[in-house]
Design a protein around this motif. Structure first.
Motif, PDB file in Angstrom:
ATOM      1  N   GLU A 183       0.847  -1.200   0.000  1.00 31.25           N
ATOM      2  CA  GLU A 183       0.000   0.000   0.000  1.00 31.25           C
ATOM      3  C   GLU A 183       0.886   1.255   0.000  1.00 31.25           C
ATOM      4  OE1 GLU A 183      -4.288   0.718  -0.027  1.00 31.25           O
ATOM      5  OE2 GLU A 183      -3.204  -1.155   0.080  1.00 31.25           O
ATOM      6  N   VAL A 243      -8.854 -14.934  16.649  1.00 30.27           N
ATOM      7  CA  VAL A 243      -9.830 -13.899  16.303  1.00 30.27           C
ATOM      8  C   VAL A 243      -9.156 -12.776  15.530  1.00 30.27           C
ATOM      9  CG1 VAL A 243     -11.401 -12.153  17.220  1.00 30.27           C
ATOM     10  CG2 VAL A 243     -11.298 -14.415  18.285  1.00 30.27           C
ATOM     11  N   LEU A 244      -8.003 -12.377  16.018  1.00 28.19           N
ATOM     12  CA  LEU A 244      -7.293 -11.286  15.368  1.00 28.19           C
ATOM     13  C   LEU A 244      -6.928 -11.644  13.928  1.00 28.19           C
ATOM     14  CD1 LEU A 244      -6.098  -8.499  15.713  1.00 28.19           C
ATOM     15  CD2 LEU A 244      -3.951  -9.566  16.381  1.00 28.19           C
ATOM     16  N   ALA A 245      -6.468 -12.864  13.737  1.00 31.24           N
ATOM     17  CA  ALA A 245      -6.107 -13.305  12.389  1.00 31.24           C
ATOM     18  C   ALA A 245      -7.322 -13.290  11.472  1.00 31.24           C
ATOM     19  CB  ALA A 245      -5.488 -14.701  12.433  1.00 31.24           C
ATOM     20  N   ILE A 284     -10.089 -11.476  11.758  1.00 32.75           N
ATOM     21  CA  ILE A 284     -10.425 -10.084  11.454  1.00 32.75           C
ATOM     22  C   ILE A 284      -9.486  -9.541  10.385  1.00 32.75           C
ATOM     23  CG2 ILE A 284     -10.511  -7.747  12.354  1.00 32.75           C
ATOM     24  CD1 ILE A 284     -11.133  -8.818  15.084  1.00 32.75           C
ATOM     25  N   SER A 285      -8.213  -9.754  10.603  1.00 35.72           N
ATOM     26  CA  SER A 285      -7.222  -9.161   9.710  1.00 35.72           C
ATOM     27  C   SER A 285      -7.425  -9.653   8.285  1.00 35.72           C
ATOM     28  CB  SER A 285      -5.814  -9.514  10.173  1.00 35.72           C
ATOM     29  OG  SER A 285      -5.592  -8.991  11.463  1.00 35.72           O
ATOM     30  N   GLU A 286      -7.569 -10.966   8.143  1.00 31.69           N
ATOM     31  CA  GLU A 286      -7.723 -11.497   6.790  1.00 31.69           C
ATOM     32  C   GLU A 286      -8.958 -10.943   6.110  1.00 31.69           C
ATOM     33  OE1 GLU A 286      -6.826 -15.880   6.234  1.00 31.69           O
ATOM     34  OE2 GLU A 286      -6.673 -15.624   8.412  1.00 31.69           O
ATOM     35  N   ARG A 287     -10.053 -10.922   6.860  1.00 33.29           N
ATOM     36  CA  ARG A 287     -11.307 -10.471   6.268  1.00 33.29           C
ATOM     37  C   ARG A 287     -11.199  -9.019   5.831  1.00 33.29           C
ATOM     38  NH1 ARG A 287     -15.056 -10.334  10.500  1.00 33.29           N
ATOM     39  NH2 ARG A 287     -14.274 -12.451  10.818  1.00 33.29           N
ATOM     40  N   VAL A 288     -10.674  -8.188   6.719  1.00 32.43           N
ATOM     41  CA  VAL A 288     -10.607  -6.765   6.395  1.00 32.43           C
ATOM     42  C   VAL A 288      -9.641  -6.514   5.237  1.00 32.43           C
ATOM     43  CG1 VAL A 288      -9.960  -4.495   7.263  1.00 32.43           C
ATOM     44  CG2 VAL A 288     -11.284  -6.053   8.695  1.00 32.43           C
ATOM     45  N   VAL A 289      -8.519  -7.212   5.250  1.00 31.08           N
ATOM     46  CA  VAL A 289      -7.575  -7.036   4.150  1.00 31.08           C
ATOM     47  C   VAL A 289      -8.229  -7.428   2.829  1.00 31.08           C
ATOM     48  CG1 VAL A 289      -5.481  -7.945   3.105  1.00 31.08           C
ATOM     49  CG2 VAL A 289      -5.474  -7.285   5.498  1.00 31.08           C
ATOM     50  N   LYS A 316     -11.383  -7.290   2.061  1.00 29.39           N
ATOM     51  CA  LYS A 316     -12.313  -6.218   1.685  1.00 29.39           C
ATOM     52  C   LYS A 316     -11.566  -5.018   1.121  1.00 29.39           C
ATOM     53  CE  LYS A 316     -16.139  -8.165   3.091  1.00 29.39           C
ATOM     54  NZ  LYS A 316     -17.202  -8.548   2.131  1.00 29.39           N
ATOM     55  N   LEU A 317     -10.465  -4.687   1.766  1.00 35.28           N
ATOM     56  CA  LEU A 317      -9.703  -3.531   1.297  1.00 35.28           C
ATOM     57  C   LEU A 317      -9.181  -3.770  -0.109  1.00 35.28           C
ATOM     58  CD1 LEU A 317      -7.718  -2.505   4.490  1.00 35.28           C
ATOM     59  CD2 LEU A 317      -9.589  -1.297   3.403  1.00 35.28           C
ATOM     60  N   ASP A 318      -8.753  -4.997  -0.372  1.00 34.35           N
ATOM     61  CA  ASP A 318      -8.245  -5.301  -1.698  1.00 34.35           C
ATOM     62  C   ASP A 318      -9.343  -5.255  -2.749  1.00 34.35           C
ATOM     63  OD1 ASP A 318      -5.643  -5.559  -0.955  1.00 34.35           O
ATOM     64  OD2 ASP A 318      -5.714  -7.722  -0.665  1.00 34.35           O
ATOM     65  N   SER A 321     -12.069  -3.373  -2.692  1.00 35.77           N
ATOM     66  CA  SER A 321     -12.431  -1.987  -2.969  1.00 35.77           C
ATOM     67  C   SER A 321     -11.183  -1.185  -3.308  1.00 35.77           C
ATOM     68  CB  SER A 321     -13.093  -1.369  -1.740  1.00 35.77           C
ATOM     69  OG  SER A 321     -12.123  -1.166  -0.729  1.00 35.77           O
ATOM     70  N   VAL A 322     -10.519  -1.605  -4.404  1.00 39.08           N
ATOM     71  CA  VAL A 322      -9.272  -0.926  -4.765  1.00 39.08           C
ATOM     72  C   VAL A 322      -9.563   0.531  -5.090  1.00 39.08           C
ATOM     73  CG1 VAL A 322      -7.128  -1.316  -6.004  1.00 39.08           C
ATOM     74  CG2 VAL A 322      -8.915  -3.061  -6.023  1.00 39.08           C
TER      75      VAL A 322
END
Lengths: 155, 155
Positions: free
Chosen positions: A69, A138-140, A142-147, A149-151, A153-154
DNA sequence: TAAACATGGTTGACATCTCATCGAACTGCG
DNA sequence: CGCAGTTCGATGAGATGTCAACCATGTTTA
């Protein structure tokens, strides 16, 4: 104008604030540690980690920039500096005359391997030692899911 | 020398990597958004948020620096620039001749209030919308605990 | 095929951050 | 008091990051 804002609930507010503070403190501390004890900045480190993850340690500028990024110009400047220190080399791309690859050198691999134990130790002391395995899962998630989504919505 | 490194287990490795990527992407995106749509950088924003949290919007340089995990010189430079733009003012400290306060101005409050709805919307879209309330609680717990540990080990 | 547009990377000017160092003010101890 | 050590913030030089062009190459379209 006149848009109604979906303000944060107190719980969201609280969680987000805590998370931001975690971010500020953890990354501040971690990057100062890395910098102080190895000869790599946090940025160097991120680049090298990405390159070791990829076949032949070779990746296009564009892909590397997307992964981290970063702005393409930052990539260009930074790689030029790292190349100057012999950590990576720039390589022309035969398929696309405009493009170029970044390739990790032996010195680059050596540098990150030297820094790794230190980095691991810091990550443990500053973070992992204070988190349970369940929380970590849980943290993993969350992180994967959000990443992801971010990818998507480029934008 | 000869120290044995406590390497990461595959689960730890995976979780940490995901978390780092979340960090890189989320903060990259967020700070570019803030910067683009308000006239505040992510750093300005962080400073102003801290000042609005504190009585009379007034805080010592040192305390602000500690809260943000910034170098004192960064604070000094940055506050000078923000003061130049009228967002904060520097104020002498009567109790301690060396010290100084940073105080948020009306313009500073106005700026952060103008930026807030936008910021909230971005935080929702990029993060909160993809996380369940239960996950958020876990995240808040982790964050608070780790921040506390980091503060304790001021080293 | 040629003109328009898109893409990948570079460049230079400028903003920002870090590091080492400084000076002034406090603190502690003889 | 008088000196040594510490803390607070400022400063300047150099490293790093951003922004806005820019150039060369690819791609689309007429």
């Amino acid at each position: 104008m006149g848009e109604t804002v979906r303000w944060l609930t107190p719980e969201e507010q609280h969680a987000w604030r805590s998370f931001v503070r975690l971010h500020e403190k953890l990354w501040g501390r971690l990057s100062r540690l890395i910098q102080a004890e190895s000869k790599l900045s946090a940025a160097d480190f991120a680049v090298l980690v990405n390159l070791t993850d990829v076949p032949e340690g070779r990746q296009r500028y564009q892909d590397l920039a997307r992964a981290l990024e970063w702005e393409k110009s930052r990539m260009s400047h930074h790689i030029a500096r790292m190349a100057g220190r012999g950590l990576v080399v720039r390589e022309e791309c035969p398929d696309d005359g405009r493009g170029a690859f970044v390739v990790i050198t032996e010195a680059g691999r050596a540098a990150i391997e030297a820094a790794a134990p230190l980095h691991v130790e810091a990550v443990r002391e500053l973070f992992l030692d204070h988190v349970t395995p369940a929380e970590l899962r849980v943290l993993a998630d969350i992180s994967e899911r959000v990443v992801r989504k971010l990818d998507e919505s480029v934008s």
